[in-house]
Design an enzyme around this catalytic site. Structure first.
Site, PDB file in Angstrom:
ATOM      1  N   HIS A 136       4.416 -24.218  33.598  1.00 31.05           N
ATOM      2  CA  HIS A 136       4.569 -24.833  34.885  1.00 31.05           C
ATOM      3  C   HIS A 136       6.065 -24.788  35.135  1.00 31.05           C
ATOM      4  O   HIS A 136       6.931 -25.012  34.149  1.00 31.05           O
ATOM      5  CB  HIS A 136       4.333 -26.368  34.805  1.00 31.05           C
ATOM      6  CG  HIS A 136       2.786 -26.360  34.512  1.00 31.05           C
ATOM      7  ND1 HIS A 136       1.808 -26.360  35.537  1.00 31.05           N
ATOM      8  CD2 HIS A 136       1.756 -26.481  33.611  1.00 31.05           C
ATOM      9  CE1 HIS A 136       0.546 -26.594  35.077  1.00 31.05           C
ATOM     10  NE2 HIS A 136       0.455 -26.645  33.773  1.00 31.05           N
ATOM     11  N   LYS A 357      -2.737 -32.242  37.756  1.00 27.76           N
ATOM     12  CA  LYS A 357      -2.139 -31.266  38.691  1.00 27.76           C
ATOM     13  C   LYS A 357      -3.216 -30.663  39.579  1.00 27.76           C
ATOM     14  O   LYS A 357      -2.712 -29.841  40.514  1.00 27.76           O
ATOM     15  CB  LYS A 357      -1.187 -30.600  37.956  1.00 27.76           C
ATOM     16  CG  LYS A 357       0.112 -31.083  37.388  1.00 27.76           C
ATOM     17  CD  LYS A 357       0.969 -30.229  36.722  1.00 27.76           C
ATOM     18  CE  LYS A 357       0.351 -29.520  35.684  1.00 27.76           C
ATOM     19  NZ  LYS A 357      -0.204 -30.452  34.467  1.00 27.76           N
ATOM     20  N   ARG A 418      -7.157 -33.550  26.869  1.00 31.19           N
ATOM     21  CA  ARG A 418      -5.999 -33.839  27.030  1.00 31.19           C
ATOM     22  C   ARG A 418      -5.640 -35.330  26.276  1.00 31.19           C
ATOM     23  O   ARG A 418      -6.559 -36.073  26.141  1.00 31.19           O
ATOM     24  CB  ARG A 418      -5.536 -34.115  28.605  1.00 31.19           C
ATOM     25  CG  ARG A 418      -5.959 -32.916  29.432  1.00 31.19           C
ATOM     26  CD  ARG A 418      -5.663 -33.260  30.909  1.00 31.19           C
ATOM     27  NE  ARG A 418      -5.734 -32.233  31.719  1.00 31.19           N
ATOM     28  CZ  ARG A 418      -7.135 -31.837  32.346  1.00 31.19           C
ATOM     29  NH1 ARG A 418      -8.196 -32.476  31.856  1.00 31.19           N
ATOM     30  NH2 ARG A 418      -7.259 -30.849  33.211  1.00 31.19           N
ATOM     31  N   ILE A 443       1.341 -36.170  24.659  1.00 26.59           N
ATOM     32  CA  ILE A 443       2.010 -34.694  25.258  1.00 26.59           C
ATOM     33  C   ILE A 443       0.740 -34.280  26.143  1.00 26.59           C
ATOM     34  O   ILE A 443       0.103 -33.243  25.232  1.00 26.59           O
ATOM     35  CB  ILE A 443       2.721 -34.064  24.222  1.00 26.59           C
ATOM     36  CG1 ILE A 443       3.441 -34.804  23.481  1.00 26.59           C
ATOM     37  CG2 ILE A 443       3.393 -32.932  24.992  1.00 26.59           C
ATOM     38  CD1 ILE A 443       5.032 -35.582  24.401  1.00 26.59           C
ATOM     39  N   SER A 445      -0.584 -32.332  29.579  1.00 21.68           N
ATOM     40  CA  SER A 445      -0.045 -31.251  30.346  1.00 21.68           C
ATOM     41  C   SER A 445       1.166 -31.851  31.128  1.00 21.68           C
ATOM     42  O   SER A 445       1.059 -32.822  31.699  1.00 21.68           O
ATOM     43  CB  SER A 445      -0.805 -30.595  31.460  1.00 21.68           C
ATOM     44  OG  SER A 445      -0.389 -29.630  32.197  1.00 21.68           O
ATOM     45  N   CYS A 508     -13.287  -4.296  16.701  1.00 25.06           N
ATOM     46  CA  CYS A 508     -13.653  -4.969  17.995  1.00 25.06           C
ATOM     47  C   CYS A 508     -13.398  -3.768  19.021  1.00 25.06           C
ATOM     48  O   CYS A 508     -12.065  -3.672  19.327  1.00 25.06           O
ATOM     49  CB  CYS A 508     -12.805  -6.226  18.016  1.00 25.06           C
ATOM     50  SG  CYS A 508     -13.042  -6.942  19.865  1.00 25.06           S
ATOM     51  N   CYS A 510     -14.218  -4.108  22.592  1.00 27.12           N
ATOM     52  CA  CYS A 510     -13.747  -4.899  23.689  1.00 27.12           C
ATOM     53  C   CYS A 510     -12.420  -4.917  23.669  1.00 27.12           C
ATOM     54  O   CYS A 510     -11.709  -4.590  24.792  1.00 27.12           O
ATOM     55  CB  CYS A 510     -14.450  -6.406  23.911  1.00 27.12           C
ATOM     56  SG  CYS A 510     -16.299  -6.262  23.861  1.00 27.12           S
ATOM     57  N   CYS A 543     -17.815  -8.855  24.951  1.00 20.71           N
ATOM     58  CA  CYS A 543     -19.235  -9.413  24.204  1.00 20.71           C
ATOM     59  C   CYS A 543     -19.059 -10.662  23.522  1.00 20.71           C
ATOM     60  O   CYS A 543     -20.066 -10.854  22.870  1.00 20.71           O
ATOM     61  CB  CYS A 543     -19.597  -8.112  23.530  1.00 20.71           C
ATOM     62  SG  CYS A 543     -18.903  -8.087  21.848  1.00 20.71           S
ATOM     63  N   CYS A 548     -18.478  -7.367  16.872  1.00 23.72           N
ATOM     64  CA  CYS A 548     -17.574  -7.562  15.676  1.00 23.72           C
ATOM     65  C   CYS A 548     -17.678  -8.669  14.640  1.00 23.72           C
ATOM     66  O   CYS A 548     -17.244  -8.082  13.626  1.00 23.72           O
ATOM     67  CB  CYS A 548     -15.943  -7.848  16.214  1.00 23.72           C
ATOM     68  SG  CYS A 548     -15.836  -9.161  16.971  1.00 23.72           S
TER      69      CYS A 548
HETATM   70  C1  LIG Z   1      -7.782 -28.147  29.480  1.00 20.42           C
HETATM   71  C2  LIG Z   1      -6.416 -28.399  29.350  1.00 20.42           C
HETATM   72  C3  LIG Z   1      -5.493 -27.252  30.028  1.00 20.42           C
HETATM   73  C4  LIG Z   1      -3.975 -27.657  29.916  1.00 20.42           C
HETATM   74  N1  LIG Z   1      -3.136 -26.663  30.635  1.00 20.42           N
HETATM   75  C5  LIG Z   1      -1.888 -26.573  30.162  1.00 20.42           C
HETATM   76  C6  LIG Z   1      -1.138 -25.899  30.929  1.00 20.42           C
HETATM   77  O1  LIG Z   1      -1.446 -24.880  31.247  1.00 20.42           O
HETATM   78  N2  LIG Z   1       0.072 -25.822  30.629  1.00 20.42           N
HETATM   79  C7  LIG Z   1       0.988 -26.875  30.079  1.00 20.42           C
HETATM   80  O2  LIG Z   1       1.855 -26.956  29.744  1.00 20.42           O
HETATM   81  N3  LIG Z   1      -0.179 -27.730  29.113  1.00 20.42           N
HETATM   82  C8  LIG Z   1      -1.243 -27.529  29.433  1.00 20.42           C
HETATM   83  N4  LIG Z   1      -2.090 -28.321  28.744  1.00 20.42           N
HETATM   84  C9  LIG Z   1      -1.384 -29.577  27.781  1.00 20.42           C
HETATM   85  C10 LIG Z   1      -1.216 -28.850  26.615  1.00 20.42           C
HETATM   86  O3  LIG Z   1      -2.448 -28.329  25.990  1.00 20.42           O
HETATM   87  C11 LIG Z   1      -0.846 -29.999  25.522  1.00 20.42           C
HETATM   88  O4  LIG Z   1       0.325 -31.022  26.066  1.00 20.42           O
HETATM   89  C12 LIG Z   1      -0.351 -29.376  24.169  1.00 20.42           C
HETATM   90  O5  LIG Z   1      -1.039 -28.444  23.687  1.00 20.42           O
HETATM   91  C13 LIG Z   1      -0.086 -30.500  23.307  1.00 20.42           C
HETATM   92  O6  LIG Z   1       0.421 -30.152  21.967  1.00 20.42           O
HETATM   93  P1  LIG Z   1       0.455 -31.056  20.687  1.00 20.42           P
HETATM   94  O7  LIG Z   1       0.946 -30.369  19.664  1.00 20.42           O
HETATM   95  O8  LIG Z   1       1.116 -32.453  21.000  1.00 20.42           O
HETATM   96  O9  LIG Z   1      -1.154 -31.560  20.423  1.00 20.42           O
HETATM   97  P2  LIG Z   1      -2.484 -30.790  19.828  1.00 20.42           P
HETATM   98  O10 LIG Z   1      -2.428 -29.319  19.883  1.00 20.42           O
HETATM   99  O11 LIG Z   1      -3.394 -31.780  19.868  1.00 20.42           O
HETATM  100  O12 LIG Z   1      -1.820 -31.144  18.072  1.00 20.42           O
HETATM  101  C14 LIG Z   1      -1.973 -32.092  17.508  1.00 20.42           C
HETATM  102  C15 LIG Z   1      -2.390 -31.777  15.899  1.00 20.42           C
HETATM  103  O13 LIG Z   1      -2.234 -33.072  15.252  1.00 20.42           O
HETATM  104  C16 LIG Z   1      -3.400 -32.863  14.114  1.00 20.42           C
HETATM  105  N5  LIG Z   1      -3.548 -34.135  13.584  1.00 20.42           N
HETATM  106  C17 LIG Z   1      -4.085 -35.238  14.341  1.00 20.42           C
HETATM  107  N6  LIG Z   1      -4.287 -36.178  13.424  1.00 20.42           N
HETATM  108  C18 LIG Z   1      -3.919 -35.885  12.178  1.00 20.42           C
HETATM  109  C19 LIG Z   1      -3.697 -36.614  10.972  1.00 20.42           C
HETATM  110  N7  LIG Z   1      -4.205 -37.497  10.831  1.00 20.42           N
HETATM  111  N8  LIG Z   1      -3.232 -35.765  10.044  1.00 20.42           N
HETATM  112  C20 LIG Z   1      -2.876 -34.358  10.063  1.00 20.42           C
HETATM  113  N9  LIG Z   1      -2.790 -33.939  11.313  1.00 20.42           N
HETATM  114  C21 LIG Z   1      -3.380 -34.507  12.418  1.00 20.42           C
HETATM  115  C22 LIG Z   1      -4.291 -32.321  15.057  1.00 20.42           C
HETATM  116  O14 LIG Z   1      -5.315 -31.460  14.075  1.00 20.42           O
HETATM  117  C23 LIG Z   1      -3.614 -31.200  15.999  1.00 20.42           C
HETATM  118  O15 LIG Z   1      -3.869 -29.924  15.251  1.00 20.42           O
HETATM  119  C24 LIG Z   1      -3.344 -28.644  28.923  1.00 20.42           C
HETATM  120  C25 LIG Z   1      -4.488 -29.234  28.230  1.00 20.42           C
HETATM  121  C26 LIG Z   1      -5.905 -29.312  28.459  1.00 20.42           C
HETATM  122  C27 LIG Z   1      -6.663 -29.821  27.533  1.00 20.42           C
END
Ligand SMILES: Cc1cc2nc3c(=O)[nH]c(=O)nc-3n(C[C@H](O)[C@H](O)[C@H](O)COP(=O)(O)OP(=O)(O)OC[C@H]3O[C@@H](n4cnc5c(N)ncnc54)[C@H](O)[C@@H]3O)c2cc1C
Length: 586
Positions: A136, A357, A418, A443, A445, A508, A510, A543, A548
């Site tokens: 974004h 958004k 989210r 954290i 979107s 694969c 595709c 597919c 695959c």
């Molecule tokens: C449908 C959707 C669409 C989105 N589209 C966008 C977009 O287009 N652009 C954008 O900027 N953002 C987008 N977002 C937001 C974005 O995906 C997130 O903000 C981002 O991925 C957050 O990353 P993170 O590392 O904080 O969380 P996560 O990816 O959730 O990582 C957290 C990690 O912590 C681990 N964890 C949790 N508890 C423990 C524990 N007790 N011990 C060890 N590990 C643990 C989990 O297994 C996980 O791997 C979107 C989100 C969604 C759901």
């Protein structure tokens, strides 16, 4: 007016007996309401109050699943593991999503001993796995928010980061479309001519003004045929558009894997398949991070646990916010029609959604097109179900934008969850009750778009919290992507096959992925089918694995030296084949 008085005023609007405590801007709510929706609504209303830094929503709703909290269950595991020593590090990061991995790589630029703990068998399995991958530009987040500041900065950092890590990133630009539906809710107050004039001149001007205020460069207002030239097949209902050239697209798990590989190369220790279940504390300091495999000594701890960051805070005895999971459903279309959508498209509707958004139509770096996401508050953080209503809602909404779009090219749906807090902003700050714990939480979107800036900001915070940071001159920020048969010319592929026959075995069809790539993914650490899929794209095409799957499982069995029946989809106990497989001993 004090926060307490404002909270009291807000709670008066609800017919419930809710008690609350305010402590340094954190509001703790307790009581009972009729439904989960009411629970969300009250939380959001309180989170909206100026000066509130966090809402701990301990209100129960009727029908809420009772039983031991996750924190209580984890404490049992913690007590069994608190004596096993795994190692000692200056910083332990919890969570291997894009945020944890970005922070790990940023810290690897310094002479700091860092470890990252991830409960999944691979990085990028949380929110980072299921989203739009849109970088974004930083237009949507509200004024004064951390989200806005880090989104704008993160977007600026993307080009250089992806070049260093050899990850595809495209600045495709986005168009905010203003149509005859934009002011639908206000239509009865506006005569037709005024509605059109407003949509043609005033609204795009206001959007552009906001974009200029946020320092977005090259923003243009388009009208008439200029929009039709930019957006193939756009609805005749479009009145004007605002084009933002800095919007980009990236493959979020490819980037996260690249960050992981590069951080590892620069000395970060990764503990995968390892869940944080508690903390060993002395007064207000964490001394050890207790996992289900043993304890990691730590001077500083970073909470980047995504949806579970509130539970990590609770385990550290510093409840400061509650995460309320919000699901987003997405539809994915075949690459065959990739030329149909060049830019990210959003239709502006006013009033805008209070917490989303609004989703849109996006191209992906691999040529697919995504429609979505929806935004629905859900009770369980694990609920990634999709029902027909979600699909119909998306189809109906975006068909209005591109009426002739070939919807039958739809190949799969998926949902991501989210991780917003009730204040709806990112929470990046030292924990209130624990001196050496940094929350990098809530954290949602635009978390992907902001990730590089979040990492930079988190390191600044750790510096302020006393972490000694000295540049490591031996840091090597480069990483080489895997070679891909699909991207090679015929001559190139022919010469690769001469060197190594397995480049010629396309497993694969595709996505045109060869056996050599599957083996390279395994050599880079992939141990499950989905881990290979994320690294090679095998199984992601039209597919959807049906051709695959068996071929890849067979290669995995040989390369990992495991029986076919032990080949996993992703997590432990996700084996594909139940019992004895024909042709295999025992
Ligand atoms: C449908 C959707 C669409 C989105 N589209 C966008 C977009 O287009 N652009 C954008 O900027 N953002 C987008 N977002 C937001 C974005 O995906 C997130 O903000 C981002 O991925 C957050 O990353 P993170 O590392 O904080 O969380 P996560 O990816 O959730 O990582 C957290 C990690 O912590 C681990 N964890 C949790 N508890 C423990 C524990 N007790 N011990 C060890 N590990 C643990 C989990 O297994 C996980 O791997 C979107 C989100 C969604 C759901």
């Amino acid at each position: 007016m004090s926060i307490s008085r404002k909270v009291k005023k807000v709670l008066k609007k609800f017919p419930y007996d809710i008690s609350f405590v305010v402590d340094e801007g954190i509001v703790l709510l307790e009581g009972e309401v009729n439904s989960h929706q009411e629970w969300v609504k009250i939380g959001l209303n309180i989170g909206d109050i100026k000066g509130v830094k966090g809402v701990v929503n301990e209100i129960r709703w009727k029908g809420m699943k009772e039983g031991k909290t996750r924190a209580e269950r984890r404490e049992n595991i913690a007590s069994k593991n608190e004596r096993k020593r795994l190692g000692k590090h200056e910083v332990v990061i919890i969570g291997g999503g894009i945020i944890g991995c970005s922070i790990a790589r940023e810290l690897s630029k310094f002479k700091v001993d860092v470890a990252l703990v991830e409960k999944g068998p691979d990085v990028s399995l949380g929110q980072t796995r299921a989203n739009n991958g849109m970088v974004h530009p930083g237009l949507a987040p509200s004024k004064g928010s951390l989200k806005r500041r880090l989104n704008v900065r993160g977007n600026e950092m993307y080009g250089e980061l992806c070049e260093e890590l050899d990850v595809p990133f495209k600045r495709v630009g986005s168009l905010i479309l203003i149509t005859s539906r934009t002011l639908k809710k206000y239509k009865r107050y506006l005569p037709l001519g005024l509605n059109t004039g407003f949509c043609k001149y005033i609204l795009p001007w206001l959007v552009k003004k906001k974009a200029d205020r946020n320092r977005l460069k090259g923003v243009e207002i388009l009208r008439g045929d200029d929009i039709k030239k930019e957006v193939k097949g756009v609805t005749d209902d479009v009145i004007s558009a605002v084009k933002i050239p800095s919007t980009g697209i990236v493959d979020p798990y490819e980037l996260t894997i690249a960050l992981y590989e590069n951080a590892k190369k620069n000395g970060v220790d990764f503990y995968l398949d390892t869940e944080v279940v508690g903390f060993a504390k002395e007064d207000s300091m964490i001394r050890g991070v207790i996992t289900d495999k043993g304890v990691l000594g730590a001077h500083h701890v970073v909470n980047a646990a995504g949806l579970y960051s509130d539970e990590i805070a609770e385990l550290a005895d510093t409840k400061e916010f509650t995460i309320h999971p919000r699901k987003g459903v997405e539809l994915l279309f075949n690459k065959r029609i990739q030329d149909d959508v060049e830019h990210c498209l959003t239709e502006l509707t006013l009033p805008s959604h209070p917490t989303s958004k609004g989703g849109g139509i996006n191209p992906t770096v691999h040529g697919n097109i995504i429609w979505g996401p929806t935004a629905k508050e859900i009770e369980s953080k694990k609920d990634t179900s999709v029902d027909k209503k979600d699909i119909d809602e998306i189809m109906e909404r975006y068909s209005k934008v591109l009426p002739d779009f070939p919807r039958s090219e739809f190949i799969r749906y998926f949902a991501g969850v989210r991780a917003p807090s009730f204040t709806e902003d990112f929470i990046i700050r030292p924990a209130k009750e624990v001196q050496n714990l940094l929350h990098v939480a809530a954290i949602q979107s635009p978390g992907i778009a902001s990730a590089p800036a979040i990492a930079e900001y988190s390191v600044e915070m750790l510096d302020k919290m006393g972490l000694k940071l000295e540049r490591d001159e031996s840091f090597d920020g480069s990483r080489r992507a895997m070679d891909r048969a699909a991207e090679m010319s015929d001559d190139e592929l022919r010469s690769r096959i001469q060197e190594e026959q397995r480049w010629g075995n396309i497993v694969c069809t595709c996505e045109m992925v060869s056996e050599a790539e599957i083996i390279e993914a395994i050599n880079r650490g992939a141990e499950s089918f989905d881990a290979i899929k994320r690294r090679t794209r095998a199984g992601m095409g039209e597919c959807q694995e049906s051709y695959c799957l068996l071929r890849i499982a067979d290669i995995m069995s040989k390369e990992l030296d495991i029986p076919l029946k032990n080949v996993k989809k992703e997590w432990a106990e996700s084996e594909f084949f139940d019992g004895t497989v024909r042709g295999e001993e025992g």
